[in-house]
Design an enzyme around this catalytic site. Structure first.
Site, PDB file in Angstrom:
ATOM      1  N   GLU A  43       0.831  -1.205   0.000  1.00  0.00           N
ATOM      2  CA  GLU A  43       0.000   0.000   0.000  1.00  0.00           C
ATOM      3  C   GLU A  43       0.867   1.258   0.000  1.00  0.00           C
ATOM      4  O   GLU A  43       2.102   1.198   0.125  1.00  0.00           O
ATOM      5  CB  GLU A  43      -0.947  -0.058   1.211  1.00  0.00           C
ATOM      6  CG  GLU A  43      -1.881  -1.257   1.088  1.00  0.00           C
ATOM      7  CD  GLU A  43      -2.915  -1.357   2.189  1.00  0.00           C
ATOM      8  OE1 GLU A  43      -2.815  -0.620   3.193  1.00  0.00           O
ATOM      9  OE2 GLU A  43      -3.845  -2.176   2.020  1.00  0.00           O
ATOM     10  N   GLU A  54      -1.569 -10.084  -6.032  1.00  0.00           N
ATOM     11  CA  GLU A  54      -1.564 -10.804  -7.311  1.00  0.00           C
ATOM     12  C   GLU A  54      -0.620 -10.110  -8.295  1.00  0.00           C
ATOM     13  O   GLU A  54       0.124 -10.761  -9.034  1.00  0.00           O
ATOM     14  CB  GLU A  54      -2.986 -10.837  -7.909  1.00  0.00           C
ATOM     15  CG  GLU A  54      -3.979 -11.691  -7.141  1.00  0.00           C
ATOM     16  CD  GLU A  54      -4.669 -10.980  -6.000  1.00  0.00           C
ATOM     17  OE1 GLU A  54      -4.143  -9.952  -5.509  1.00  0.00           O
ATOM     18  OE2 GLU A  54      -5.730 -11.454  -5.574  1.00  0.00           O
ATOM     19  N   CYS A  85      -9.719  -8.877  -6.630  1.00  0.00           N
ATOM     20  CA  CYS A  85     -10.434  -7.698  -7.147  1.00  0.00           C
ATOM     21  C   CYS A  85     -10.566  -7.824  -8.668  1.00  0.00           C
ATOM     22  O   CYS A  85      -9.908  -8.663  -9.308  1.00  0.00           O
ATOM     23  CB  CYS A  85      -9.715  -6.410  -6.752  1.00  0.00           C
ATOM     24  SG  CYS A  85      -8.297  -6.019  -7.781  1.00  0.00           S
ATOM     25  N   CYS A  88      -7.344  -7.565 -10.686  1.00  0.00           N
ATOM     26  CA  CYS A  88      -6.468  -8.745 -10.592  1.00  0.00           C
ATOM     27  C   CYS A  88      -7.013  -9.910 -11.403  1.00  0.00           C
ATOM     28  O   CYS A  88      -6.245 -10.723 -11.920  1.00  0.00           O
ATOM     29  CB  CYS A  88      -6.261  -9.137  -9.134  1.00  0.00           C
ATOM     30  SG  CYS A  88      -5.172  -7.965  -8.303  1.00  0.00           S
TER      31      CYS A  88
HETATM   32  N1  THU Z   1      -5.952  -6.914  -2.021  1.00  0.00           N
HETATM   33  C1  THU Z   1      -5.076  -7.761  -2.627  1.00  0.00           C
HETATM   34  O1  THU Z   1      -3.849  -7.586  -2.537  1.00  0.00           O
HETATM   35  N2  THU Z   1      -5.579  -8.813  -3.318  1.00  0.00           N
HETATM   36  C2  THU Z   1      -6.888  -9.157  -3.357  1.00  0.00           C
HETATM   37  O2  THU Z   1      -7.226 -10.160  -3.976  1.00  0.00           O
HETATM   38  C3  THU Z   1      -7.891  -8.320  -2.655  1.00  0.00           C
HETATM   39  C4  THU Z   1      -7.387  -7.021  -2.136  1.00  0.00           C
HETATM   40  C5  THU Z   1      -5.398  -5.803  -1.206  1.00  0.00           C
HETATM   41  C6  THU Z   1      -5.456  -4.429  -1.797  1.00  0.00           C
HETATM   42  C7  THU Z   1      -5.381  -3.566  -0.543  1.00  0.00           C
HETATM   43  O3  THU Z   1      -4.014  -3.403  -0.187  1.00  0.00           O
HETATM   44  C8  THU Z   1      -6.050  -4.405   0.528  1.00  0.00           C
HETATM   45  O4  THU Z   1      -6.080  -5.735   0.030  1.00  0.00           O
HETATM   46  C9  THU Z   1      -7.452  -3.956   0.870  1.00  0.00           C
HETATM   47  O5  THU Z   1      -8.211  -3.788  -0.273  1.00  0.00           O
END
Ligand code: THU
Length: 138
Positions: A43, A54, A85, A88
């Site tokens: 982040e 991913e 998401c 991804c």
């Molecule tokens: N996130 C992922 O890294 N992969 C996923 O499949 C779902 C969401 C992360 C993005 C963000 O840093 C946090 O989870 C909350 O959305």
């Protein structure tokens, strides 16, 4: 799904950098050569600059010179298996066939296995650009 992918995703998840959401995600994927690549979400204080786990695993695979995904495992501390998401799903579909299995998992052991086709029905793909590509090539 094989234990080595689950173990790799679980281990790497601890390195996720998620100070804003507090939601750490780990991904392990197996490429067609059999190698395992891992990724975590990273982040940023400028929120849209964050990247998903991913994306990290796919970048590691590409950096190693590989292009095809055979299997994916995603894990997070979520009440239900964590769905990738939308972005991804498209990123995975770039490098995986429709039948490739994506295991969505929780840290307490729940799993849901979905195919790439189930995750991204009606996917936008290179065939949709055939006319534009032909026109561009004159
Ligand atoms: N996130 C992922 O890294 N992969 C996923 O499949 C779902 C969401 C992360 C993005 C963000 O840093 C946090 O989870 C909350 O959305």
């Amino acid at each position: 799904m094989s234990d080595d992918l689950r173990d790799a995703a679980t281990r790497i998840r601890a390195n996720a950098y998620a100070p804003y959401s507090g939601f750490q995600v780990g991904v392990a994927l197996r490429s067609e050569s059999g190698r395992i690549f891992t990724g975590v979400n990273v982040e940023n204080v400028a929120y849209p600059e964050g990247t998903c786990a991913e994306a990290g695993a796919i970048a590691a695979m590409c950096a190693a010179g590989e292009r095809r995904i055979a299997e994916v495992f995603v894990i997070a501390d979520s009440p239900e298996p964590v769905p990738c998401c939308g972005g991804c799903r498209q990123k995975i579909a770039e490098f995986a066939g429709p039948d490739v299995a994506v295991t969505l998992a929780t840290t307490d052991g729940k799993t849901l296995v979905m195919s790439v086709a189930q995750l991204l029905p009606g996917a936008f793909g290179p065939d949709h650009m055939a006319r534009a590509t032909a026109a561009a090539q004159g």
